[in-house]
Design a protein around this motif. Sequence first.
Motif, PDB file in Angstrom:
ATOM      1  N   ALA A   1      68.036  26.600-136.822  1.00 62.07           N
ATOM      2  CA  ALA A   1      67.347  25.373-137.220  1.00 62.07           C
ATOM      3  C   ALA A   1      65.996  25.276-136.517  1.00 62.07           C
ATOM      4  O   ALA A   1      64.993  24.865-137.125  1.00 62.07           O
ATOM      5  CB  ALA A   1      68.217  24.167-136.873  1.00 62.07           C
ATOM      6  N   MET A   2      65.990  25.671-135.233  1.00 59.03           N
ATOM      7  CA  MET A   2      64.730  25.653-134.493  1.00 59.03           C
ATOM      8  C   MET A   2      63.710  26.589-135.147  1.00 59.03           C
ATOM      9  O   MET A   2      62.550  26.208-135.357  1.00 59.03           O
ATOM     10  CB  MET A   2      65.022  26.075-133.049  1.00 59.03           C
ATOM     11  N   ILE A   3      64.172  27.805-135.512  1.00 57.27           N
ATOM     12  CA  ILE A   3      63.287  28.769-136.183  1.00 57.27           C
ATOM     13  C   ILE A   3      62.748  28.177-137.478  1.00 57.27           C
ATOM     14  O   ILE A   3      61.554  28.269-137.781  1.00 57.27           O
ATOM     15  CB  ILE A   3      64.050  30.081-136.462  1.00 57.27           C
ATOM     16  N   ASN A   4      63.635  27.567-138.231  1.00 58.42           N
ATOM     17  CA  ASN A   4      63.230  27.009-139.522  1.00 58.42           C
ATOM     18  C   ASN A   4      62.184  25.913-139.348  1.00 58.42           C
ATOM     19  O   ASN A   4      61.158  25.892-140.027  1.00 58.42           O
ATOM     20  CB  ASN A   4      64.468  26.475-140.242  1.00 58.42           C
ATOM     21  N   GLN A   5      62.452  24.980-138.419  1.00 55.42           N
ATOM     22  CA  GLN A   5      61.493  23.889-138.199  1.00 55.42           C
ATOM     23  C   GLN A   5      60.152  24.431-137.724  1.00 55.42           C
ATOM     24  O   GLN A   5      59.098  24.031-138.213  1.00 55.42           O
ATOM     25  CB  GLN A   5      62.035  22.911-137.160  1.00 55.42           C
ATOM     26  N   ALA A   6      60.221  25.368-136.770  1.00 53.45           N
ATOM     27  CA  ALA A   6      58.971  25.937-136.262  1.00 53.45           C
ATOM     28  C   ALA A   6      58.220  26.655-137.371  1.00 53.45           C
ATOM     29  O   ALA A   6      56.996  26.564-137.470  1.00 53.45           O
ATOM     30  CB  ALA A   6      59.268  26.894-135.108  1.00 53.45           C
ATOM     31  N   GLY A   7      58.964  27.349-138.255  1.00 54.45           N
ATOM     32  CA  GLY A   7      58.337  28.068-139.346  1.00 54.45           C
ATOM     33  C   GLY A   7      57.624  27.126-140.295  1.00 54.45           C
ATOM     34  O   GLY A   7      56.491  27.377-140.701  1.00 54.45           O
ATOM     35  N   SER A   8      58.275  26.005-140.633  1.00 47.94           N
ATOM     36  CA  SER A   8      57.636  25.110-141.592  1.00 47.94           C
ATOM     37  C   SER A   8      56.484  24.340-140.959  1.00 47.94           C
ATOM     38  O   SER A   8      55.677  23.752-141.663  1.00 47.94           O
ATOM     39  CB  SER A   8      58.658  24.169-142.218  1.00 47.94           C
ATOM     40  N   ARG A   9      56.391  24.349-139.628  1.00 47.23           N
ATOM     41  CA  ARG A   9      55.215  23.745-138.972  1.00 47.23           C
ATOM     42  C   ARG A   9      54.202  24.810-138.566  1.00 47.23           C
ATOM     43  O   ARG A   9      53.291  24.522-137.787  1.00 47.23           O
ATOM     44  CB  ARG A   9      55.646  22.989-137.726  1.00 47.23           C
ATOM     45  N   PHE A  10      54.398  26.025-139.007  1.00 51.23           N
ATOM     46  CA  PHE A  10      53.514  27.137-138.681  1.00 51.23           C
ATOM     47  C   PHE A  10      53.404  27.376-137.180  1.00 51.23           C
ATOM     48  O   PHE A  10      52.367  27.809-136.693  1.00 51.23           O
ATOM     49  CB  PHE A  10      52.118  26.926-139.282  1.00 51.23           C
ATOM     50  N   GLN A  11      54.473  27.030-136.434  1.00 52.89           N
ATOM     51  CA  GLN A  11      54.484  27.353-134.991  1.00 52.89           C
ATOM     52  C   GLN A  11      55.073  28.743-134.837  1.00 52.89           C
ATOM     53  O   GLN A  11      56.210  28.918-134.417  1.00 52.89           O
ATOM     54  CB  GLN A  11      55.303  26.318-134.230  1.00 52.89           C
TER      55      GLN A  11
END
Lengths: 279, 283
Positions: free
Chosen positions: B237-247
Motif C-alpha cells: 500500500a505504501m508503494i502504491n500511494q508513493a507511486g501515485s504521488r510520484f514519490q
Amino acid sequence: MAALSDVEPQSRPLPPRTMLQRLYRDNERFIIGGAALGAMLLIWELSARTGLVDPLLISSPIAVARAGYTLLSEGEIWRDLEVSATEFLVGYGLAAAIGIPLGVATGRCRRASYLIGPFIDALNAVPRLTLLPLIVIWFGIGIWSKVVVVFLGAVIPIAISTHSGVKTNEARFLNVARSFGASEFKILSSIILPGTVPFIFSGLKYGSGRALLGVVAGELYAATAGIGFMIGNAGNNLRADILFFGVLLFTVAGLVSVAVLDRFERRFETWRPKVGSAA
Amino acid sequence: MSEQSRMYLGPARSSEARERAILGTLVVVLFLVFWEGLERGWWSELLRPFVGASADRWAVKPIFISSPTRVATTAYRMFFVTGEIWPDLKASAMEYGLAMLLAIAIGVPLGLAAGWHRRLSYAIAPFLTALNATPQIALLPIIIVWLGTSLVSKVLIVFLLAVLPIAMNAEAAVRTTDPRLIRLASSFGASEWQRFRSIIVPSAVPFLLAGLRLAIGRGMIGIVVGEIYGSAAGVGAMINQAGSRFQTDKVFVGILAIVIAGSILAEITRQIERRVEVWRPPV
C-alpha cells in the motif's frame, strides 16, 4: 501411479465382475474427478438459488455461463480479449526472444554471466510485480506498461532455465567437437541448443504462468482495456458473474498455453537425436 | 524459482571467484553511477557540447527515476528518523505470517491425505489443476468484494497462492516414498497410522520444505499485489500511494524492503533445509 495404500494386499480391488464395474475401474479417475466438480457446481448453484449466500456475492454457475454467452455474442469482450492477448503475446514473445539468447550467452561465456548475473539475481529476488507503480509511471496505463510487466515476469525464469541448461551440457561432446575444430557456431547449433531444449521448455512453461500473472496484475492495477480490466470493473460493479467468467478465461488461457508448449516440446523431442542418453 | 536463485552466483574456483567479484562489483557500481548521473544531469552536460539540445534527453526528472543517493537518504529517514515504514512492515508481516501458517496447516494434511488415498486425490485433482493454471491474482476483485480491504482479504489471497505448491509437494512426497519400506512395515503388522507416521512423514520432509520454499516466493507475490490493489496498510500500500504521488524514492525503498524480507525468508528456509539434511539418514 497407484497410491500407496493399494500396495497392501487387503485393499487391492477385487477383479471386476460386470462390464459396468470394469468401466468404472478403468475410468475411476475421471468419474471421481467429474463427480467432485459436478458436486461443487451443484452446491454453488443451490446455495445461490436458495439464498443461503447472497447471489450478488457469489453469482452461480448458470449465471456465469449466461454472462459468458452474452459477452461473447454481444461482442464487447472481443476488444478486451484482443488487448490482453496482444499484451501476452508481445511481452512473452519478447521475453523468449531475449531470455533464450541471454541464457545461452551467460551459459557459454563466463564473463557475460559475471556481468549480467547481479542484475538477474536481483530481479529474481523481487516479485517483479512490485515494480508495477514504477512501470506505470514510466510507460503509462496503455498497452506498453503491461507488455513490460509480462516481459519482466517471463524473461527471468526463461533466462535462468536456459542458462542452467547450457551449463549442464555434456563436457565430453564439447571436447570432441573442439578437438575436431568445430566453430563456435557449429558447437552452438549442433550440441548446445539441442541439449538445452528441455531446459528451455521448462523455462518457457514457467514463464507462461508468470506472463499470465503479469497480464492480470497489470490490468487490474492500471489499464483501459483487457480481461483483467474487465474483471476489476466487474468487481467494482458487483457483477460476480462477469468476474467469474473473466477468471475462467484466464484458467483456460493457462491450460491452453501449457498444452501448446507441451505439444511443441514433444515435437522437438522426436526430432532431436538422443543426446543426453549416449552413455 | 528460488532454488535457482543462486544459479548465477554459485560457488567457483578462487581465481574465477575474484574475477567474478571484481566484474560484478564493477558493473553494479557503473549502473549506480549511470543512474545517479541521469538524475543529476551529468550525462546531458557531458554530451551537450557534442550533440547540442538533444542532450537534454539524458537528464531525467527525479520524479521518474529518483537516484541511488535519494533512495538511500529516504530509506534512512523512513527507517530511523520518522520510522514511518515500521507500521507498514508490521501489517504486511502479520498478513503474510497468518496466511503462511494457514497454508501450511491446511496444505500439508490435504496433500498428505491426497497422496495416501487415491480416490481423494482424484476428487481434488480438477480443482488443483484449475487453480494452478489460473493466475490466482484474478480473484482479487471478488475477494475484496467479500472481505473488504482489511487484513483478511490479503490473508486469503496469500493463502490461495501459497497453499497449492505446499499441497502438491506433499502429495508428491507420499507418492514417491519407497513402496518397499511400506510393504516391509505392513508385513510386520504396522497399522495404517504407524506406517504413515514413521515412514511417510519423515521421508516427506524434504519435499515439504521444497514446497514451502516455492510457497514463500508465491506468497510474496500475493502480499505485494494484494496490497497494491486494495489496502490501507502494508508495504504494498505504501508503494502504491508513493507511486501515485510520484514519490519514486519511496517506491524504491518499499521494493528494497521487500527484497530484504524475501532474502531473509529464503535464507531461513535454506538453514532449516541444511539442518534437516544433516538429521536425515542417507537414503
